[in-house]
Design an enzyme around this catalytic site. Structure first.
Site, PDB file in Angstrom:
ATOM      1  CG  HIS A 283     124.219  62.497   3.916  1.00  0.00           C
ATOM      2  ND1 HIS A 283     125.251  61.680   3.838  1.00  0.00           N
ATOM      3  CD2 HIS A 283     124.298  63.088   2.658  1.00  0.00           C
ATOM      4  CE1 HIS A 283     125.649  61.571   2.830  1.00  0.00           C
ATOM      5  NE2 HIS A 283     125.246  62.243   2.183  1.00  0.00           N
TER       6      HIS A 283
ATOM      7  CD  GLN B 284     129.005  58.446   1.990  1.00  0.00           C
ATOM      8  OE1 GLN B 284     128.699  59.605   1.820  1.00  0.00           O
ATOM      9  NE2 GLN B 284     128.426  57.708   3.220  1.00  0.00           N
TER      10      GLN B 284
ATOM     11  CB  CYS C 180     128.469  61.554   4.460  1.00  0.00           C
ATOM     12  SG  CYS C 180     127.694  62.006   6.166  1.00  0.00           S
TER      13      CYS C 180
ATOM     14  CG  ASN D 289     125.209  63.309  -1.828  1.00  0.00           C
ATOM     15  OD1 ASN D 289     125.723  62.742  -0.668  1.00  0.00           O
ATOM     16  ND2 ASN D 289     123.887  62.872  -1.920  1.00  0.00           N
TER      17      ASN D 289
END
Length: 453
Positions: free
Chosen positions: A373, A75, A81, A394
């Site tokens: 997040h 990102q 996210c 992630n």
């Protein structure tokens, strides 16, 4: 003695005195451990000093059930996210249908529509609250961040439902989609200025306000198009699969593309949260005032559940072959260079000789935690039917952890994960029926309205 003198005396009694300062300094200097920590922390990052190496070296990154065989996304300098995690969930099925190993939907396309829809959502909230003072707590909350990057699961679903999706090739990243600060700065000023003027038009009625809102949205449209490009209405879709076979679907709209390549029933997903505050009963649904991005979309609704259920449902989904979208307070007890989370990773109490005693409910109540997040569970290590650790995709690139895939010990899940998106059909019957209740409305500033970035 006058009342003013009483106030002066009370203020003096609460101030720091030279004697107190001398005592604090003496107490610090008299303990060798304090001087030792001072020497260590002034020369090294505190997390290096506080790190419990027994935990770090004891973490085995392997898991019994691993789904990912694709590359992690990035990102970059943006707060997308929640959007990346949602698209990463959907790209798994799309890649399988396309017969390719790696595939990405356009994150920039969804960012454009989120910004434009969110600008409209904000301006409608301003119209709705224009009879209140500008320093009213709700109005102040709205003005504090009129158009950030963060979001929630339901907001992701609302965008896909209304605007569809496109492949990354149809609307690739731009400098501003990967680093949104300058664009957001302009948008926030335009929207706050628009809020000022909408409030000034309040006496003329909602019709006049909405006429003026169109001018503000026109400026927002220009800013977004300048920074992000123009979202395609149609595009030619063709590709080559892993076997080098060429395919062409022809010209598609974003809605047609989403209908063909989204393999999960997004309408069936619900958001389970763990909110342990006494004011938040288990088995009840909640919503947060003025939380959303698409006007007239279904509201952002959470179902509060026990942590053990969140873990079990997430484990069952991963074991069954489906990644799980989740939101958490990402920076707590995190070692970024190796990509590890554990609830006891750092012993700050030993470094500072001070207790850290707040539990999760206390941290929520006293503003020490919130969801920050969103990511994707892509693996789980199951021992005797219970999760021991989790593998996490992630959206911070491939440079850290296992090429962008992190390891979370189960202790961290319980303390710092707040929500997961799961299928309604996976819920116990009593919780599934609770979804039909009208949600409890929390104020706009409640920490459960935090947006994942």
């Amino acid at each position: 003695m006058t009342k003013g003198s009483d106030r002066d005396r009370q203020a003096t009694g609460g101030s720091l005195t030279p004697d107190q300062l001398d005592l604090f300094e003496k107490e610090f200097s008299d303990r060798p451990a304090n001087r030792l920590m001072q020497n260590a922390v002034t020369q090294s990052p505190v997390d290096d000093v506080a790190l419990d190496r027994r935990i770090l070296t004891g973490i085995d990154h392997s898991v019994s059930h691993q789904l990912d065989d694709w590359k992690a996304t990035n990102q970059k300098q943006s707060g997308r996210c929640w959007m990346f995690a949602g698209l990463n969930l959907l790209r798994v099925g799309a890649a399988r249908k396309l017969g390719v190993k790696d595939f990405e939907f356009s994150q920039n396309y969804l960012l454009w529509w989120d910004k434009f829809e969110r600008a409209n959502y904000f301006l409608e909230a301003v119209i709705d609250t224009s009879d209140r003072d500008v320093d009213d707590r709700t109005v102040a909350h709205l003005l504090a961040d009129p158009i950030g990057d963060g979001g929630q699961w339901n907001m992701f679903v609302a965008l896909v439902a209304k605007h569809g999706l496109v492949p990354k090739s149809a609307m690739p990243e731009t400098d501003s989609s990967s680093a949104t600060r300058a664009m957001n700065r302009a948008l926030k000023t335009l929207l706050r200025q628009g809020a000022r003027d909408l409030r000034r038009h309040a006496a003329q009625g909602v019709g006049a306000q909405r006429e003026f809102k169109r001018e503000v949205l026109g400026a927002v449209h220009r800013v977004l198009s300048i920074h992000l490009g123009t979202p395609p209405r149609r595009f030619l879709w063709q590709w080559q699969d892993e076997a080098k076979v060429f395919h062409r679907d022809g010209w598609l709209t974003p809605a047609e593309f989403a209908a063909s390549y989204v393999q999960l029933p997004l309408d069936d997903y619900v958001c389970l949260v763990h909110d342990p505050r006494e004011s938040s009963p288990v088995g009840r649904t909640f919503t947060v005032e003025y939380l959303g991005n698409v006007v007239d979309a279904p509201p952002v609704v959470y179902l509060n559940a026990r942590m053990e259920l969140l873990k079990r449902l997430a484990m069952d989904a991963v074991v069954g072959g489906e990644p799980v979208w989740f939101g958490c307070d990402v920076a707590k007890m995190m070692r970024a260079d190796v990509g590890v989370w554990d609830a006891g990773l750092f012993d700050y109490a030993a470094v500072y000789d001070a207790p850290f005693t707040m539990d999760k409910a206390d941290r929520l109540l006293h503003h020490d935690t919130r969801m920050t997040h969103a990511m994707l569970f892509t693996g789980v290590d199951v021992v005797d039917g219970r999760p021991r650790r989790w593998r996490v995709e992630n959206s911070w690139g491939e440079e850290k952890a296992d090429k962008g895939f992190w390891t979370m010990n189960d202790s961290w899940f319980g303390e710092h994960v707040f929500e997961i998106a799961v299928r309604r059909s996976a819920l116990p019957p009593e919780l599934a029926s609770a979804l039909d209740q009208p949600p409890i409305v929390l104020p706009a500033w409640d920490p459960m309205g935090a947006l994942a970035e």
